[in-house]
Design a protein around this motif. Structure first.
Motif: not given
Length: 261
Positions: A86-103
């Motif tokens: 339920d505790w999701s992510t901040d899209p900024a970290i995925e955009d900056a690092l070029g990663i996905n599926n963070t939480l």
């Protein structure tokens, strides 16, 4: 039993930044934490002190992808794993690092103005992912993202391996894992199970540096997150009152003159 850092998770993000991070001719404002462990009834940030441990920082702030109180205070040899999906992510970290599926992201963000053209602060990355062969494949993310306020400029990540553009994480700073992977920037790895925190390993002290324009308002985001699953928490420790301006006065010189301008 090793002595451990003490962690206080009762301090607000505003006080963490204003009282325990920013110093040296920098003015901070608009401090918020848009995502953190509160959705899971977890406090995922806090203030820490060295106490009687050998931790390199006397005090500072910590952001984690789990429960802040678990990373110190009392020795815990079990795997630190907090938070659910339920505790999701901040899209900024995925955009900056070029990663996905963070939480399980924890973000503290604020704006600042400096009177000089450079800011810097000291930090340590620690993680439960420093375990077995995990550093060969698993890298929970963290980033220090900065950009001019009010612009569509992309964020610049200043949490990088020294003299590179490589983001700091468990796969980019690690010793050789025999039979699995070679060392990567091993000179910046402090060691496994050092005892001053409950994490399996951590880096040496690193410094984040950004060249900026004086008297210009900037946005900064401090973000840490898990990737792919909620297991094996990670954290970033930032040295207290180390977020400050830096002035380059030029090279030192010696002279025999009686007066110098």
């Amino acid at each position: 039993f090793s002595q451990q850092i003490s962690v206080d998770d009762s301090i607000s993000p505003e006080d963490l930044i204003q009282q325990h991070l920013v110093a040296g001719c920098v003015e901070a404002s608009n401090v918020t934490s848009p995502i953190n462990g509160s959705i899971n009834n977890i406090t995922s940030y806090g203030y820490f002190e060295k106490a009687n441990s050998n931790f390199p920082f006397q005090n500072g702030i910590v952001l984690t992808s789990g429960m802040a109180s678990k990373i110190g205070n009392t020795e815990d040899s079990s795997i630190i794993t907090s938070g659910n999906y339920d505790w999701s992510t901040d899209p900024a970290i995925e955009d900056a690092l070029g990663i996905n599926n963070t939480l399980n992201a924890t973000t503290i963000q604020f704006q600042f103005v400096s009177i000089t053209d450079r800011i810097e602060f000291n930090y340590i990355h620690a993680s439960e992912e420093y375990y077995a062969n995990f550093p060969c494949a698993f890298s929970d993310g963290f980033a220090f993202l900065i950009k001019k306020a009010g612009t569509n400029d992309p964020y610049q990540n200043i949490a990088i391996v020294p003299n590179t553009n490589t983001p700091v994480n468990t796969t980019t700073i690690r010793p050789e894992i025999t039979g699995f992977c070679e060392a990567s920037n091993e000179e910046y790895f402090a060691g496994f199970n050092l005892g001053d925190t409950n994490f399996n390993g951590r880096t040496e002290v690193l410094t984040a540096v950004a060249d900026i324009k004086p008297y210009v308002l900037y946005d900064i985001k401090l973000i840490v997150s898990d990737q792919n699953d909620t297991n094996y928490d990670t954290a970033v420790f930032i040295e207290g009152n180390s977020f400050g301006s830096v002035i380059d006065l030029g090279d030192d010189f010696q002279t025999c003159a009686s007066q110098v301008v």
